[in-house]
Design an enzyme around this catalytic site. Structure first.
Site, short mmCIF file in Angstrom:
data_model
loop_
_atom_site.label_atom_id
_atom_site.label_comp_id
_atom_site.label_asym_id
_atom_site.label_seq_id
_atom_site.Cartn_x
_atom_site.Cartn_y
_atom_site.Cartn_z
N LYS A 42 0.72 10.23 -5.25
CA LYS A 42 0.30 9.49 -6.43
C LYS A 42 -0.29 10.35 -7.55
CE LYS A 42 2.22 5.91 -5.28
NZ LYS A 42 3.22 5.23 -6.12
N SER A 264 0.88 5.87 6.63
CA SER A 264 2.14 5.41 6.02
C SER A 264 3.26 6.41 6.33
CB SER A 264 1.98 5.20 4.51
OG SER A 264 1.90 6.41 3.81
N1 PMP Z 1 1.63 5.72 1.22
C1 PMP Z 1 0.39 5.91 0.75
C2 PMP Z 1 -0.59 6.66 1.59
C3 PMP Z 1 0.02 5.40 -0.51
O1 PMP Z 1 -1.24 5.56 -0.97
C4 PMP Z 1 0.98 4.69 -1.27
C5 PMP Z 1 0.58 4.11 -2.59
N2 PMP Z 1 -0.30 3.01 -2.44
C6 PMP Z 1 2.26 4.49 -0.72
C7 PMP Z 1 2.55 5.05 0.51
C8 PMP Z 1 3.30 3.63 -1.38
O2 PMP Z 1 3.69 4.02 -2.61
P1 PMP Z 1 4.21 2.99 -3.70
O3 PMP Z 1 2.99 2.31 -4.30
O4 PMP Z 1 4.93 3.81 -4.69
O5 PMP Z 1 5.08 1.97 -3.04
#
Ligand code: PMP
Length: 304
Positions: A42, A264
């Site tokens: 991000k 994630s």
């Molecule tokens: N994994 C993590 C650790 C994140 O912080 C995020 C963003 N919230 C994402 C995946 C998913 O990204 P996106 O918001 O672009 O779907």
């Protein structure tokens, strides 16, 4: 490598061909986004949101930036705001990790917590209220700002294509929170490989596969509403991964790959192995590891 500032370190992260056995001997390539200076995928978005706000005349030197976030976007926005000497307030549901909230404050942002049970929707509502109270404020709103998928389409996707040069990509697997990462990268990869299969990863408790909605420990992914970026997006399927499976692969990656990945990323690896079963022998699959486990140690990420 000599660099002049932190911002030069954003992007151009490594793509790792995971040294592991996989179904059908599929090659899994993971984009290691924890190598960004703010520690996640991000950072790219934080820079893009502020840049676009400035270009559109919505951000002046006196404007306060306010953003609802699960954490990593907050760190990215705080980093970008620091570059432009802007004040920042980040609205974060209480449940998100202590480490992420501490890092936002270290970068000079003010963190405003909202009740965990109100989820990200509660944080969005509070951010809008705060902006109305302050007046000279800008809420980039990652959940509907086109700069979000755009930055991934124009930076991360092309990086993957360049690194894989002549290797055709059969499948792309990535988690969705705002959906920007998935939507943007898939667009870039599908432009190059129109037959590419795209699988969205969500934790059990998210609603893309029809729910039911409930809380989950996998952080950063999972949606409470269909991301606007998915409206005209054609994807092959959704892989719903349990917290237990996501955390299993977090521990597995440390022990077997020597890699510290967040939950994630664990979910992305679990889903990639499921998708690999459906692919031809030795096909190439690309996934994304958005951040590292180090920002979840207070949540006992290795101890479940
Ligand atoms: N994994 C993590 C650790 C994140 O912080 C995020 C963003 N919230 C994402 C995946 C998913 O990204 P996106 O918001 O672009 O779907």
């Amino acid at each position: 490598m000599l660099v002049e500032n932190t911002y030069d370190l954003i992007g151009h992260t490594p793509l790792m061909h995971l040294p592991m056995e996989t179904p059908n001997n599929v090659n899994i390539y993971a984009k290691l986004e924890m190598f960004n200076p703010g520690g996640s995928i991000k950072d790219r978005l934080g820079m893009a949101l502020i840049q676009r706000g400035i270009e559109e005349g919505k951000v002046k030197s006196t404007t306060t930036i306010i953003e609802p976030t699960a954490g990593n976007t907050g760190i990215g926005v705080a980093l970008a705001a620091l570059k432009h000497h802007l004040s920042v307030k980040l609205v974060v549901p209480e449940k998100f990790s202590y480490e992420k909230q501490t890092l936002m404050r270290a970068l000079g942002a003010e963190v405003v917590n909202t009740p965990s049970e109100e989820g990200i929707k509660g944080a969005i509502a509070r951010a809008k209220e705060l902006a109305a109270e302050i007046g000279d404020a800008y809420v980039p709103l990652q959940f509907q700002n086109q700069a979000n998928p755009d930055v991934y389409q124009h930076t991360l996707g092309p990086e993957i294509l360049a690194d894989l040069a002549n290797k055709p990509i059969a499948a792309f697997v990535a988690g969705a929170g705002s959906g920007g990462t998935f939507a943007g990268i898939q667009k870039s990869l599908k432009d190059a490989y129109p037959d590419l299969k795209g699988y969205v990863v969500e934790p059990a408790g998210s609603i893309l596969n029809g729910g039911p909605a409930h809380s989950h420990r996998t952080e950063g992914i999972g949606v409470e509403f269909i991301p606007p970026f998915f409206k005209s997006l054609d994807y092959t399927g959704v892989k719903t991964i349990s917290d237990d499976d996501a955390f299993y692969y977090v521990r597995w990656a440390a022990k077997h790959l020597g890699l510290f990945i967040g939950s994630s990323s664990g979910a992305a690896l679990a889903a990639s192995l499921e998708v690999a079963k459906e692919l031809p022998a030795k096909a190439n699959l690309v996934t994304v590891f958005p951040d590292s486990s180090e920002r979840y140690l207070s949540e006992h990420i290795y101890e479940v």
